[in-house]
Scaffold this active site. Structure first.
Site, short mmCIF file in Angstrom:
data_model
loop_
_atom_site.label_atom_id
_atom_site.label_comp_id
_atom_site.label_asym_id
_atom_site.label_seq_id
_atom_site.Cartn_x
_atom_site.Cartn_y
_atom_site.Cartn_z
N GLU A 99 0.83 -1.20 0.00
CA GLU A 99 0.00 0.00 0.00
C GLU A 99 0.86 1.26 0.00
OE1 GLU A 99 -0.38 -2.54 2.01
OE2 GLU A 99 -2.30 -3.38 1.40
N GLU B 110 15.06 -5.81 -4.24
CA GLU B 110 15.87 -6.07 -5.43
C GLU B 110 15.10 -6.74 -6.57
OE1 GLU B 110 20.41 -6.28 -4.34
OE2 GLU B 110 19.40 -8.09 -3.62
#
Length: 427
Positions: free
Chosen positions: A66, A314
């Site tokens: 969110e 990543e």
């Protein structure tokens, strides 16, 4: 409208329980490496100044997904409102770290105050928001009412509640009306949720279908150094990625990879579990499957048959490394994860059928040929093999993914403009 009994009971209970929740929440943050002063933001003690010039627009989101989903929207609103300042609050240490690394201009992050009188009074006295935008299911009664009573205008964005939550709200109509009447605008993820919000006693004239904000996020960051090192380590070996996997999904992915290795012995899998703290558990699964593995969190380079990418932040790097991504959270009823992030990288998506959180996104991507749904390990292996075997088909699927991503970005500008107008921020 007078406060209903249930709201007054909630306030009274929160006053009694706030010491307990304060200790619990601050300890949780401290264990995650958050400083004492920052952990006390949960009690409403600000650690950043409130700029005096321009309006302050507060975004509140629960956790990682969110929080990251609103950053692109803040960027667009910031361009339209060059004097505005932005505050984003969330509840977890992980969300704070990831958001901090990607904050748009004129934006600060704080931990959200507890839903109790003391923390909220301190928070609102310091920040004095002109507008507040709450994301998804963050319907804390006191936070909403006290912010509304401070004079700020409120909106609910990307509204999405579970069936259980909706049934609970519907059973308490006076309480629901009292809480939901604070919003000038409620934008839901789809038509079904718009109907559900009205059934929950939200003001019908203020409810409208919006978009799934998570499908509008900025591209994930790519570590070019790590990408270069990975390419140097793997050379021209074909690579596919399985990301955001949950317990029970790694077994399916590893079984599919073993099937693929039978005819493609140089194929490499980058496996990135949803929760990196499960790294050792997933490492054991890979070893038990009889597959060779190297591990990112130990500083290893990609190599062998599987690379366990058990680090945070990543995914953008691994998506940039491949044309084929299996997206987890979808083989079991979890709801799926953000296929838009994969599409932005130019990779095609494979997913299980449980994608309720992103149903509209997946349907459109399927229609364009940018995504396919799979059922089990055999199906996953067959679809990966088909894409690896047909360069033209793979290229077309990747082009469709890019086209889908590019077609979504204009919608964010319209959402930003709508919020600015409804919340009367234009001046």
């Amino acid at each position: 409208m007078a406060a209903p009994f249930l709201y007054r009971a909630w306030v009274a209970a929160s006053m009694l329980l706030v010491p307990f929740f304060a200790r619990t929440e601050t300890r949780k943050l401290r264990r995650a490496g958050v400083s004492v002063s920052r952990a006390h933001e949960k009690l409403g003690h600000a650690t950043q100044p409130r700029q005096q010039n321009g309006p302050l627009i507060w975004f509140h989101a629960a956790s990682v997904g969110e929080s990251l989903s609103v950053l692109a929207l803040i960027t667009r609103m910031g361009r339209a409102l060059p004097d505005a300042q932005f505050l984003i609050t969330s509840g977890t240490a992980t969300s704070a770290k990831l958001v901090q690394d990607r904050l748009p201009p004129r934006t600060v992050h704080q931990f959200a105050p507890l839903d109790a009188p003391g923390p909220l009074k301190r928070f609102l006295k310091h920040w004095r928001p002109d507008a507040a935008i709450f994301v998804e299911s963050e319907l804390w009664p006191q936070m909403l009412r006290r912010t509304y009573e401070s004079g700020a205008k409120l909106a609910l964005l990307n509204a999405r509640l579970s069936q259980k939550s909706m049934e609970s709200w519907r059973k308490r109509p006076a309480f629901a009306r009292y809480v939901l009447e604070v919003f000038e605008l409620i934008l839901t993820q789809n038509d079904k949720m718009a109907e559900a919000m009205v059934a929950m006693h939200a003001p019908p004239q203020r409810v409208a279908r919006g978009i799934n904000l998570k499908s509008m996020s900025d591209p994930l960051p790519v570590d070019q150094d790590a990408l270069f090192e990975a390419r140097a380590a793997l050379g021209h070996r074909p690579v596919w990625v399985a990301s955001s996997t949950h317990p029970g999904e790694e077994d399916v992915v590893l079984e599919a990879h073993k099937r693929l290795l039978a005819t493609r012995p140089d194929l490499h899998l980058i496996l990135a579990p949803r929760h990196p703290e499960r790294g050792q558990e997933v490492m054991n699964l890979i070893s038990d499957a009889g597959l060779g593995v190297t591990r990112r969190s130990l500083g290893d380079a990609p190599g062998d048959q599987v690379y366990l990418a058990d680090t945070m932040g990543e995914l953008g790097t691994w998506y940039a490394f491949t044309d084929i991504v299996f997206l987890g959270g979808s083989l079991h009823p979890i709801g799926g994860h953000n296929s838009f992030e994969v599409a932005q990288s130019g990779a095609t998506v494979l997913s299980g059928h449980h994608v309720t959180n992103f149903a509209e996104t997946f349907q459109e991507m399927q229609d364009l040929g940018a995504a396919q749904l799979i059922s089990d390990a055999s199906d996953l292996a067959e679809k990966v093999d088909a894409l690896l075997s047909d360069d033209d088909a793979r290229r077309q699927a990747c082009d469709a993914a890019r086209a889908f991503a590019e077609g979504q970005t204009g919608q964010l500008d319209s959402i930003a403009e709508r919020l600015i107008n409804v919340l009367e921020l234009a001046g």
